[in-house]
Design a protein around this motif. Sequence first.
Motif, mmCIF file in Angstrom:
data_model
loop_
_atom_site.group_PDB
_atom_site.id
_atom_site.type_symbol
_atom_site.label_atom_id
_atom_site.label_comp_id
_atom_site.label_asym_id
_atom_site.label_seq_id
_atom_site.Cartn_x
_atom_site.Cartn_y
_atom_site.Cartn_z
ATOM 1 N N ARG A 13 12.116 0.811 -3.155
ATOM 2 C CA ARG A 13 12.550 0.327 -1.354
ATOM 3 C C ARG A 13 12.520 0.845 -0.253
ATOM 4 O O ARG A 13 11.876 1.236 0.322
ATOM 5 N N ILE A 14 12.604 2.111 -1.043
ATOM 6 C CA ILE A 14 12.271 3.449 0.214
ATOM 7 C C ILE A 14 10.768 2.643 1.179
ATOM 8 O O ILE A 14 11.074 3.104 2.004
ATOM 9 N N SER A 15 10.110 2.899 0.450
ATOM 10 C CA SER A 15 8.590 3.086 1.097
ATOM 11 C C SER A 15 8.323 1.422 1.144
ATOM 12 O O SER A 15 7.367 1.066 1.477
ATOM 13 N N ALA A 16 9.033 0.404 0.847
ATOM 14 C CA ALA A 16 8.900 -1.411 1.031
ATOM 15 C C ALA A 16 8.626 -1.294 2.934
ATOM 16 O O ALA A 16 7.459 -2.223 2.746
ATOM 17 N N SER A 17 9.407 -0.511 3.743
ATOM 18 C CA SER A 17 8.931 -1.164 5.159
ATOM 19 C C SER A 17 7.955 -1.022 5.443
ATOM 20 O O SER A 17 7.871 -1.075 6.413
ATOM 21 N N PHE A 18 7.192 0.432 4.664
ATOM 22 C CA PHE A 18 5.684 0.785 5.646
ATOM 23 C C PHE A 18 4.689 -0.093 5.204
ATOM 24 O O PHE A 18 3.457 0.576 5.449
ATOM 25 N N GLY A 19 5.096 -1.179 4.346
ATOM 26 C CA GLY A 19 3.055 -1.663 3.461
ATOM 27 C C GLY A 19 2.637 -2.435 5.197
ATOM 28 O O GLY A 19 3.768 -2.650 5.954
ATOM 29 N N CYS B 107 0.795 -1.025 0.053
ATOM 30 C CA CYS B 107 -0.187 0.563 -0.062
ATOM 31 C C CYS B 107 0.336 1.474 0.147
ATOM 32 O O CYS B 107 0.236 2.790 -0.476
ATOM 33 N N SER B 108 1.931 1.039 0.526
ATOM 34 C CA SER B 108 2.631 1.910 0.702
ATOM 35 C C SER B 108 3.567 2.843 -0.300
ATOM 36 O O SER B 108 3.296 3.764 -0.820
ATOM 37 N N GLN B 109 4.408 1.680 -1.201
ATOM 38 C CA GLN B 109 4.953 1.888 -2.140
ATOM 39 C C GLN B 109 4.085 2.472 -3.410
ATOM 40 O O GLN B 109 3.788 2.630 -4.536
ATOM 41 N N SER B 110 2.937 1.433 -3.310
ATOM 42 C CA SER B 110 1.840 1.943 -4.656
ATOM 43 C C SER B 110 1.245 3.441 -4.614
ATOM 44 O O SER B 110 1.419 3.884 -5.925
ATOM 45 N N VAL B 111 1.192 4.291 -3.154
ATOM 46 C CA VAL B 111 1.031 5.573 -3.221
ATOM 47 C C VAL B 111 2.088 5.919 -3.363
ATOM 48 O O VAL B 111 2.356 7.144 -4.483
ATOM 49 N N THR B 112 3.265 6.442 -3.084
ATOM 50 C CA THR B 112 4.445 6.500 -3.865
ATOM 51 C C THR B 112 5.224 6.632 -5.083
ATOM 52 O O THR B 112 5.441 7.999 -5.423
ATOM 53 N N LEU B 113 4.711 5.300 -5.660
ATOM 54 C CA LEU B 113 5.972 4.716 -6.838
ATOM 55 C C LEU B 113 4.570 5.875 -7.470
ATOM 56 O O LEU B 113 4.787 5.957 -8.809
ATOM 57 N N ALA B 114 3.390 6.337 -7.061
ATOM 58 C CA ALA B 114 2.217 6.729 -8.001
ATOM 59 C C ALA B 114 2.742 8.335 -8.517
ATOM 60 O O ALA B 114 2.697 9.487 -9.018
ATOM 61 N N PHE B 115 3.777 8.735 -7.158
ATOM 62 C CA PHE B 115 4.521 9.632 -7.387
ATOM 63 C C PHE B 115 5.687 10.095 -7.484
ATOM 64 O O PHE B 115 6.342 11.375 -7.610
ATOM 65 N N ALA B 116 6.377 9.161 -8.271
ATOM 66 C CA ALA B 116 8.172 8.639 -8.599
ATOM 67 C C ALA B 116 8.724 9.612 -9.598
ATOM 68 O O ALA B 116 8.778 10.303 -10.019
ATOM 69 N N ASP B 117 7.400 9.714 -10.639
ATOM 70 C CA ASP B 117 7.973 10.946 -11.911
ATOM 71 C C ASP B 117 7.935 12.396 -11.569
ATOM 72 O O ASP B 117 7.943 13.003 -11.938
ATOM 73 N N GLY C 200 0.136 2.091 5.659
ATOM 74 C CA GLY C 200 1.100 2.175 4.579
ATOM 75 C C GLY C 200 0.459 3.094 4.277
ATOM 76 O O GLY C 200 1.464 4.202 3.260
ATOM 77 N N THR C 201 -0.572 3.745 3.717
ATOM 78 C CA THR C 201 -1.205 4.850 2.544
ATOM 79 C C THR C 201 -0.572 5.933 3.347
ATOM 80 O O THR C 201 -0.057 6.615 2.683
ATOM 81 N N ALA C 202 -0.788 6.181 4.768
ATOM 82 C CA ALA C 202 -0.408 7.440 5.654
ATOM 83 C C ALA C 202 0.357 7.283 4.951
ATOM 84 O O ALA C 202 1.462 8.427 4.644
ATOM 85 N N SER C 203 1.613 6.641 5.736
ATOM 86 C CA SER C 203 3.092 6.466 6.292
ATOM 87 C C SER C 203 3.457 7.001 3.969
ATOM 88 O O SER C 203 4.630 7.606 4.269
ATOM 89 N N GLY C 204 2.930 6.738 3.067
ATOM 90 C CA GLY C 204 3.084 6.688 1.866
ATOM 91 C C GLY C 204 3.060 8.615 1.948
ATOM 92 O O GLY C 204 4.167 9.150 1.161
ATOM 93 N N MET C 205 2.316 8.954 2.177
ATOM 94 C CA MET C 205 1.476 10.638 1.757
ATOM 95 C C MET C 205 2.902 11.228 2.838
ATOM 96 O O MET C 205 2.786 12.453 1.947
#
Length: 160
Positions: A45-51, A24-34, A62-67
């Motif tokens: 990798r940075i957001s992997a541990s927060f799921g 969940c965390s990766q999915s949020v952060t990856l949506a903004f990688a670009d 994890g989605t909140a952590s991603g934000m």
Amino acid sequence: MDWNEETERRVRKGVEFFKQGYNCSQSVTLAFADWYDVPEGLMARISASFGGGIGRMRETCGTASGMFMLAGLEVASEKADKVVKAKNYEVVQRLAADFKKETGSIICRDLLKGYVRDINTNPTPEERTDEYYKKRPCVRMVELAIRIYMNYLREKAAGK
């Protein structure tokens, strides 16, 4: 920029990442990688541990952590700066409040109640099946976190 169109594009990206098996965390952060010009592999990798509420402990969603990680890319300094740190914390608290307003909590185990009978903290992730997606609010949380973050960016760009 058409903010509504951009928001929907990023929501679709985030959901697609989740359905590919990213957490969940990766999915949020990856949506903004670009958006932040961060290579997808590094962002993953940075957001992997927060799921799963941080390492599947069912703590902070994890989605909140991603934000919150994205807020660090948006409002932070590379040096110790008390003023910037306070601004970052202000943004994180605002994002958390917006998320709580919609969901009632930022805690994973609270968000899973009513969906999952046994809130498991075993570190082994569950298989992603149709049943998995039916019994979890996670896709909706990915969508919500991305919408909240895009709303923050829109308001920031408008000077609010």
